[in-house]
Design a protein around this motif. Structure first.
Motif, PDB file in Angstrom:
ATOM      1  N   ILE A  98       0.834  -1.205   0.000  1.00 56.28           N
ATOM      2  CA  ILE A  98       0.000   0.000   0.000  1.00 56.28           C
ATOM      3  C   ILE A  98       0.868   1.255   0.000  1.00 56.28           C
ATOM      4  N   PHE A  99       1.918   1.264   0.797  1.00 59.03           N
ATOM      5  CA  PHE A  99       2.834   2.398   0.842  1.00 59.03           C
ATOM      6  C   PHE A  99       3.480   2.635  -0.520  1.00 59.03           C
ATOM      7  N   LEU A 100       3.962   1.573  -1.151  1.00 54.60           N
ATOM      8  CA  LEU A 100       4.599   1.711  -2.464  1.00 54.60           C
ATOM      9  C   LEU A 100       3.597   2.182  -3.511  1.00 54.60           C
ATOM     10  N   LEU A 101       2.367   1.714  -3.425  1.00 51.48           N
ATOM     11  CA  LEU A 101       1.338   2.146  -4.358  1.00 51.48           C
ATOM     12  C   LEU A 101       1.052   3.635  -4.205  1.00 51.48           C
ATOM     13  N   ILE A 102       0.948   4.099  -2.978  1.00 53.53           N
ATOM     14  CA  ILE A 102       0.682   5.512  -2.719  1.00 53.53           C
ATOM     15  C   ILE A 102       1.837   6.369  -3.213  1.00 53.53           C
ATOM     16  N   VAL A 103       3.061   5.963  -2.934  1.00 54.97           N
ATOM     17  CA  VAL A 103       4.229   6.731  -3.342  1.00 54.97           C
ATOM     18  C   VAL A 103       4.331   6.775  -4.863  1.00 54.97           C
ATOM     19  N   SER A 104       4.060   5.659  -5.522  1.00 52.42           N
ATOM     20  CA  SER A 104       4.178   5.635  -6.980  1.00 52.42           C
ATOM     21  C   SER A 104       3.094   6.463  -7.655  1.00 52.42           C
ATOM     22  N   CYS A 105       1.964   6.666  -7.007  1.00 50.34           N
ATOM     23  CA  CYS A 105       0.874   7.445  -7.599  1.00 50.34           C
ATOM     24  C   CYS A 105       0.899   8.904  -7.153  1.00 50.34           C
ATOM     25  N   ALA A 106       1.828   9.271  -6.324  1.00 50.95           N
ATOM     26  CA  ALA A 106       1.881  10.648  -5.842  1.00 50.95           C
ATOM     27  C   ALA A 106       2.171  11.591  -7.001  1.00 50.95           C
ATOM     28  N   ALA A 107       1.489  12.713  -6.991  1.00 50.41           N
ATOM     29  CA  ALA A 107       1.678  13.698  -8.058  1.00 50.41           C
ATOM     30  C   ALA A 107       3.021  14.387  -7.902  1.00 50.41           C
ATOM     31  N   THR A 108       3.688  14.542  -8.996  1.00 46.71           N
ATOM     32  CA  THR A 108       4.943  15.274  -8.990  1.00 46.71           C
ATOM     33  C   THR A 108       4.786  16.467  -9.904  1.00 46.71           C
ATOM     34  N   SER A 109       5.343  17.579  -9.508  1.00 49.17           N
ATOM     35  CA  SER A 109       5.273  18.736 -10.379  1.00 49.17           C
ATOM     36  C   SER A 109       6.642  18.942 -10.985  1.00 49.17           C
ATOM     37  N   SER A 110       6.658  18.998 -12.268  1.00 47.17           N
ATOM     38  CA  SER A 110       7.932  19.161 -12.953  1.00 47.17           C
ATOM     39  C   SER A 110       8.094  20.619 -13.342  1.00 47.17           C
ATOM     40  N   ILE A 111       9.015  21.274 -12.679  1.00 45.76           N
ATOM     41  CA  ILE A 111       9.313  22.668 -12.963  1.00 45.76           C
ATOM     42  C   ILE A 111      10.466  22.702 -13.955  1.00 45.76           C
ATOM     43  N   VAL A 112      10.287  23.471 -15.000  1.00 42.38           N
ATOM     44  CA  VAL A 112      11.332  23.673 -15.997  1.00 42.38           C
ATOM     45  C   VAL A 112      11.706  25.141 -15.935  1.00 42.38           C
ATOM     46  N   PHE A 113      13.009  25.417 -15.815  1.00 39.30           N
ATOM     47  CA  PHE A 113      13.426  26.810 -15.752  1.00 39.30           C
ATOM     48  C   PHE A 113      14.777  26.989 -16.434  1.00 39.30           C
ATOM     49  N   ASP A 114      15.064  28.228 -16.788  1.00 41.55           N
ATOM     50  CA  ASP A 114      16.324  28.556 -17.422  1.00 41.55           C
ATOM     51  C   ASP A 114      16.578  30.039 -17.211  1.00 41.55           C
ATOM     52  N   TYR A 115      17.848  30.414 -17.230  1.00 45.30           N
ATOM     53  CA  TYR A 115      18.189  31.833 -17.120  1.00 45.30           C
ATOM     54  C   TYR A 115      19.497  32.096 -17.863  1.00 45.30           C
ATOM     55  N   ASP A 116      19.704  33.352 -18.182  1.00 47.02           N
ATOM     56  CA  ASP A 116      20.900  33.786 -18.902  1.00 47.02           C
ATOM     57  C   ASP A 116      22.048  33.901 -17.897  1.00 47.02           C
ATOM     58  N   ILE A 117      23.040  33.054 -18.046  1.00 45.31           N
ATOM     59  CA  ILE A 117      24.145  33.049 -17.069  1.00 45.31           C
ATOM     60  C   ILE A 117      25.020  34.294 -17.187  1.00 45.31           C
ATOM     61  N   ASP A 118      24.914  35.002 -18.300  1.00 46.79           N
ATOM     62  CA  ASP A 118      25.712  36.218 -18.475  1.00 46.79           C
ATOM     63  C   ASP A 118      24.998  37.470 -17.976  1.00 46.79           C
ATOM     64  N   GLU A 119      23.774  37.320 -17.530  1.00 45.90           N
ATOM     65  CA  GLU A 119      22.994  38.470 -17.077  1.00 45.90           C
ATOM     66  C   GLU A 119      23.380  38.873 -15.658  1.00 45.90           C
ATOM     67  N   ASP A 120      23.521  40.183 -15.422  1.00 46.19           N
ATOM     68  CA  ASP A 120      23.774  40.702 -14.077  1.00 46.19           C
ATOM     69  C   ASP A 120      22.413  41.015 -13.448  1.00 46.19           C
ATOM     70  N   PHE A 121      21.858  40.043 -12.736  1.00 44.92           N
ATOM     71  CA  PHE A 121      20.532  40.201 -12.148  1.00 44.92           C
ATOM     72  C   PHE A 121      20.513  41.258 -11.046  1.00 44.92           C
ATOM     73  N   ASN A 122      21.669  41.549 -10.468  1.00 48.43           N
ATOM     74  CA  ASN A 122      21.730  42.554  -9.411  1.00 48.43           C
ATOM     75  C   ASN A 122      21.664  43.982  -9.955  1.00 48.43           C
ATOM     76  N   SER A 123      21.816  44.151 -11.254  1.00 48.35           N
ATOM     77  CA  SER A 123      21.797  45.496 -11.824  1.00 48.35           C
ATOM     78  C   SER A 123      20.373  46.009 -12.061  1.00 48.35           C
ATOM     79  N   HIS A 124      19.392  45.172 -11.923  1.00 47.64           N
ATOM     80  CA  HIS A 124      18.015  45.572 -12.178  1.00 47.64           C
ATOM     81  C   HIS A 124      17.356  46.083 -10.892  1.00 47.64           C
ATOM     82  N   ASN A 125      16.715  47.239 -11.028  1.00 44.41           N
ATOM     83  CA  ASN A 125      16.059  47.851  -9.872  1.00 44.41           C
ATOM     84  C   ASN A 125      14.563  48.056 -10.068  1.00 44.41           C
TER      85      ASN A 125
END
Length: 182
Positions: free
Chosen positions: A11-38
């Motif tokens: 029962i435990f394995l069944l519950i864990v295998s059916c648990a919803a997972t949220s897949s977050i996809v993200f990306d950012y510009d590594i050359d961007e100076d995020f601290n320069s934005h106000n």
């Protein structure tokens, strides 16, 4: 004693295998100076309902809640609203599509255990994704974006807190870049 443990493990394995997972996809510009934005501005076009044929998933109330929560999260990053000369533009998109799944419902013929008939059933469901992005207006390019599956078709009493939680989860992927000590 061990005979009782096996069903609990199953029962435990069944519950864990059916648990919803949220897949977050993200990306950012590594050359961007995020601290320069106000300063920032919310993209006004994102307040317009795009999917009027799905009013339970995309409507003016949902978009207003999204706008308020995105603004709040950007302000938590230390940026202030400036609609005349902002450094970045922040926006969101709701992507809605209809998907289909096909299932086979096969019944056994009891006499010889052959398949008597195999009926194919098709179910149609709505798939929804929320995308939040930030653009550097000077470079005219997206510098950060994050997306995840979501469901905006929930009761009005839970909608605002659901949107707050979803947007906050996406902003947890925002680059946490610290200025070097000079």
């Amino acid at each position: 004693m061990k005979t009782f443990q096996l069903p609990y493990l199953f029962i435990f394995l069944l519950i864990v295998s059916c648990a919803a997972t949220s897949s977050i996809v993200f990306d950012y510009d590594i050359d961007e100076d995020f601290n320069s934005h106000n300063t920032f501005v919310i993209c006004e076009d994102d307040l317009l309902v795009e999917h009027s044929n799905y009013p339970d998933y995309d409507n003016a109330s949902i978009r207003e809640y999204l706008s308020q929560e995105v603004s709040s999260q950007v302000e938590n990053l230390g940026l202030t609203v400036d609609s005349t000369n902002p450094d970045v533009q922040v926006g969101f998109r709701l992507v809605i599509s209809e998907e289909t799944a096909t299932f086979r419902d096969c019944s056994e013929f009891s006499e010889f255990n052959y398949w008597r008939e195999c009926t194919i059933e098709t179910e149609t469901y709505t798939d929804e994704t929320l995308i939040i992005y930030m653009s550097n207006l000077e470079k005219n390019q997206i510098i950060w974006q994050a997306s995840m599956p979501c469901n905006m078709n929930i009761s009005d009493t839970k909608l605002e807190s659901h949107i707050a939680k979803t947007v906050k989860t996406l902003f947890e992927t925002y680059p946490n870049i610290v200025k070097p000590i000079e």
